[in-house]
Design a protein around this motif. Structure first.
Motif, short mmCIF file in Angstrom:
data_model
loop_
_atom_site.label_atom_id
_atom_site.label_comp_id
_atom_site.label_asym_id
_atom_site.label_seq_id
_atom_site.Cartn_x
_atom_site.Cartn_y
_atom_site.Cartn_z
N ALA A 118 0.82 -1.21 0.00
CA ALA A 118 0.00 0.00 0.00
C ALA A 118 0.86 1.26 0.00
CB ALA A 118 -0.94 -0.01 1.21
N ALA A 119 1.90 1.28 0.83
CA ALA A 119 2.77 2.45 0.89
C ALA A 119 3.49 2.67 -0.43
CB ALA A 119 3.77 2.29 2.03
N SER A 120 4.00 1.60 -1.02
CA SER A 120 4.74 1.72 -2.28
C SER A 120 3.83 2.04 -3.45
CB SER A 120 5.52 0.44 -2.56
OG SER A 120 6.49 0.21 -1.56
N ALA A 121 2.58 1.57 -3.40
CA ALA A 121 1.64 1.86 -4.48
C ALA A 121 1.35 3.35 -4.57
CB ALA A 121 0.35 1.07 -4.28
N ARG A 122 1.35 4.02 -3.45
CA ARG A 122 1.15 5.47 -3.48
C ARG A 122 2.31 6.16 -4.20
NH1 ARG A 122 -1.09 4.25 1.68
NH2 ARG A 122 0.88 4.56 2.77
N ARG A 123 3.53 5.70 -3.93
CA ARG A 123 4.69 6.27 -4.61
C ARG A 123 4.66 5.93 -6.09
NH1 ARG A 123 7.61 10.36 -5.59
NH2 ARG A 123 9.81 9.95 -6.04
N LEU A 124 4.22 4.74 -6.43
CA LEU A 124 4.09 4.33 -7.82
C LEU A 124 3.16 5.28 -8.57
CD1 LEU A 124 4.56 2.09 -10.03
CD2 LEU A 124 2.51 0.98 -9.11
N ALA A 125 2.04 5.62 -7.97
CA ALA A 125 1.08 6.53 -8.61
C ALA A 125 1.70 7.91 -8.83
CB ALA A 125 -0.18 6.64 -7.77
N THR A 131 -1.41 5.16 -13.97
CA THR A 131 -0.83 4.40 -12.85
C THR A 131 -0.86 2.91 -13.17
OG1 THR A 131 -1.58 6.04 -11.26
CG2 THR A 131 -1.00 3.88 -10.40
N PRO A 132 0.28 2.23 -13.13
CA PRO A 132 0.28 0.78 -13.37
C PRO A 132 -0.51 0.05 -12.29
CG PRO A 132 2.50 1.69 -13.57
CD PRO A 132 1.65 2.77 -12.97
N GLY A 133 -1.01 -1.11 -12.64
CA GLY A 133 -1.64 -1.96 -11.65
C GLY A 133 -0.60 -2.57 -10.72
N VAL A 134 -1.07 -3.38 -9.79
CA VAL A 134 -0.16 -4.03 -8.83
C VAL A 134 -0.46 -5.52 -8.81
CG1 VAL A 134 0.67 -4.16 -6.46
CG2 VAL A 134 -0.05 -1.95 -7.41
N ALA A 135 0.59 -6.31 -9.00
CA ALA A 135 0.54 -7.77 -8.87
C ALA A 135 1.57 -8.17 -7.83
CB ALA A 135 0.85 -8.45 -10.20
N VAL A 136 1.30 -9.19 -7.05
CA VAL A 136 2.20 -9.59 -5.97
C VAL A 136 2.51 -11.08 -6.09
CG1 VAL A 136 2.32 -10.01 -3.48
CG2 VAL A 136 1.64 -7.77 -4.33
N GLY A 137 3.78 -11.42 -5.95
CA GLY A 137 4.18 -12.81 -5.87
C GLY A 137 4.30 -13.24 -4.43
N GLY A 138 3.77 -14.41 -4.10
CA GLY A 138 3.81 -14.91 -2.73
C GLY A 138 3.95 -16.41 -2.70
N THR A 139 3.86 -16.96 -1.51
CA THR A 139 4.01 -18.40 -1.31
C THR A 139 2.95 -18.90 -0.35
OG1 THR A 139 6.40 -18.27 -1.63
CG2 THR A 139 5.57 -20.23 -0.56
N VAL A 140 2.38 -20.05 -0.67
CA VAL A 140 1.44 -20.71 0.24
C VAL A 140 2.06 -21.98 0.79
CG1 VAL A 140 -0.63 -19.78 -0.88
CG2 VAL A 140 0.30 -21.97 -1.64
N ALA A 141 1.69 -22.32 1.99
CA ALA A 141 2.07 -23.59 2.62
C ALA A 141 0.80 -24.14 3.24
CB ALA A 141 3.16 -23.39 3.67
N LEU A 142 0.08 -24.95 2.48
CA LEU A 142 -1.27 -25.38 2.85
C LEU A 142 -1.33 -26.88 2.99
CD1 LEU A 142 -3.24 -23.10 0.36
CD2 LEU A 142 -2.52 -22.57 2.69
#
Length: 299
Positions: free
Chosen positions: A195-202, A212-223
């Motif tokens: 959220a903080a970085s998205a404001r700077r991106l805009a 303003t570019p969109g935002v995609a995030v890479g993550g990991t699940v352990a399910l």
């Protein structure tokens, strides 16, 4: 969140590093059947563990499916002559019927310098070369006459330019996304930092006169019960490899029931994220993909 804004979920094919083409195709179809948005593949020339070529894997996945998108997570563009990279992306875009997501990054210290030495590209020039290549890449893919080095070339057949996601968590990556990207694509990051970085991106995009570019995030699940043992190792890797403080590293892996996963994903959506791309920790990746699909339906 209305239906049009629903978080789009993709998965990473990294558990298939030594798989055959048939297994990759089967996995891509399985992800498509589960309703995933995309399958992604990383890009490593000299990896720590066996890792196939990203373009070949994504072409195989595209040939085995009809709807699901195929994404680079991310292509290390500066390791390649930009004209060849454009030719590969254009061909993949044609063969997949415009289903490519072109994630692009510049790599970092955690992946070492051997690949850069092997192709004769100075490691410290990777950022500059990435920016220079990004300036040329869309025109090349689209078949526009483009001066590359000492020659003006036109790639044929051309293709529509896929969405370009700029990978990386750094301020340099955010600036690059504002200048060149359709989306910013950080990984292993908390919703608060997004959220903080998205404001700077805009702000940076407005200064560059771009949407303003969109935002995609890479993550990991352990399910699931057989994946819990991988969480401690994952947290340690985030701390030592990514340099995350331990308390922050512990918040990155997504664990728990489908409802708990949905709640975690909703936090990212609330931070402005519209796409998540999830790898899996140790355990049965097929079962984990099923649980992710269940969580997606609960959003």
């Amino acid at each position: 969140m209305n239906h049009s804004d629903k978080l789009r979920v993709g998965v990473i094919l990294n558990d298939l590093a030594v798989a055959t083409g048939r297994e990759i195709g089967d996995a891509a179809r399985f992800a498509e059947e589960l309703g995933m948005e995309a399958v992604f593949m990383g890009d490593h020339l000299v990896p720590a563990v066996p890792y196939p070529d990203s373009v070949t894997v994504l072409a195989t996945a595209a040939a085995a499916t009809e709807r699901i998108r195929v994404g680079f997570g991310v292509m290390v563009l500066a390791l390649r002559p930009v004209a060849w990279a454009a030719k590969q992306v254009a061909a993949l875009q044609q063969m997949s019927a415009d289903r490519v997501v072109l994630g692009i990054g510049s790599s970092g210290e955690m992946h070492g310098r051997a690949a850069w030495d092997a192709v004769g590209v100075p490691f410290d020039e990777r950022g500059r070369r990435t920016d220079e290549s990004l300036a040329l890449l869309p025109g090349l893919i689209a078949g526009k006459p483009t001066r590359v080095g000492g020659a003006e070339i036109t790639i044929a057949p051309s293709a529509s330019v896929p969405p370009i996601w700029i990978g990386g968590n750094s301020t340099v990556a955010i600036r690059r996304a504002a200048r060149h990207g359709d989306a910013w694509y950080p990984s292993m990051i908390t919703p608060e930092k997004v959220a903080a970085s998205a404001r700077r991106l805009a702000e940076l995009a407005a200064e560059a006169g771009r949407p303003t570019p969109g935002v995609a995030v890479g993550g990991t699940v352990a399910l699931g019960p057989d994946a819990s043992s991988g969480v401690d190792e994952l947290v340690r890797g985030l701390h030592e490899g990514y340099g995350l403080p331990l308390d922050e590293a512990r918040r990155v892996p997504i664990t728990g029931s489908p409802q708990q996963v949905a709640d975690r994903l909703a936090e990212y959506a609330g931070a402005g994220v519209r796409h998540v791309v999830l790898g899996t920790a140790a355990g049965d990746w097929r079962r984990q993909w099923e649980l992710v699909a269940q969580a997606r339906e609960l959003l």
